[in-house]
Design a protein around this motif. Structure first.
Motif: not given
Length: 191
Positions: A174-191
C-alpha cells in the motif's frame, strides 16, 4: 541488579517505592506517546492515551511477569487501549490492494525517488505511512522504526507472527502504491 535495568525499578515499586515508577515513565514516555500518536493521529489524544497507559501499567505492575521486555508489555497496553478507542470510532478505509502499476511508471517513480534528498524521502515515507490504516501504521512503525521483532509485535498486538508478516507485506505494498501516486504527481508537476 543494575540501576539501569527496568526490573530494578519494577521491584522497587512493588516494594512500596512509588517514586521509582517515574524512572520508567521518563524512559518510555516518548515511545508510548509516539505509538499512540501513530494510531490516534491527534497529539492531545495521544498525550491522554500515554498518561492512561502509565496509570494502567502502574496499577497492573504486579501482573507483569517478566516473560517479555517491559517495553513490549507497555506497548501492548498502549496498543490495546488505542485499538479499543479506534473501534469506538469505526473508521473505514479504502482498499488500495487492487490497483496495478505499470513497469514504466514503477521505473519513473524509482528514478525520481532515488534522486530526491533524504529529507524529502522521509517526508514522502511519512506521508504514505500516515495514509495507511492505523493498525498497519502501528505494525510498520513497530517493525521498521522501533526495531521490534516479530515475536515482540505478536506479544504487543495479540496477532500471530504469520499474520503480522502478511499485514506488513500488504502495508508495504500500500505504501508503495501511495508513494507512486505522490511521486507521479510530483514528477508531472516538474515536467
Amino acid at each position: 541488579m543494575n540501576k539501569t535495568d527496568d526490573i530494578y525499578y519494577i521491584e522497587a515499586v512493588r516494594k512500596g517505592n512509588v517514586q521509582a515508577f517515574s524512572f520508567l515513565v521518563e524512559k518510555y514516555q516518548k515511545l508510548v506517546y509516539t505509538l499512540a500518536l501513530k494510531l490516534l493521529k491527534k497529539p492531545e489524544e495521544a498525550e491522554e492515551m500515554a498518561q492512561d497507559t502509565f496509570i494502567k501499567a502502574f496499577q497492573k505492575l504486579d501482573s507483569y511477569e517478566g516473560k517479555s521486555k517491559f517495553s513490549t508489555w507497555l506497548y501492548s497496553i498502549t496498543y490495546n487501549a488505542c485499538i479499543s478507542e479506534l473501534r469506538k470510532r469505526r473508521i473505514e478505509f479504502k482498499s488500495l490492494d487492487d490497483r496495478q502499476i505499470s513497469d514504466q511508471d514503477e521505473q519513473k517513480m524509482h528514478d525520481y525517488y532515488r534522486e530526491t534528498r533524504k529529507e524529502d524521502q522521509e517526508k514522502y515515507l511519512n506521508l504514505a505511512l500516515a495514509k495507511l490504516p492505523e493498525d498497519d501504521q502501528v505494525l510498520v512503525t513497530l517493525y521498521y522504526y522501533e526495531s521490534q521483532s516479530m515475536d515482540e509485535i505478536s506479544q504487543i498486538t495479540g496477532l500471530t507472527v504469520s499474520n503480522i508478516k502478511v499485514k506488513i507485506h500488504r502495508a508495504r505494498k500500500r505504501m508503495y502504491i501511495l508513494l507512486h501516486e505522490m511521486l507521479k504527481e510530483e514528477v508531472y508537476s516538474l515536467m
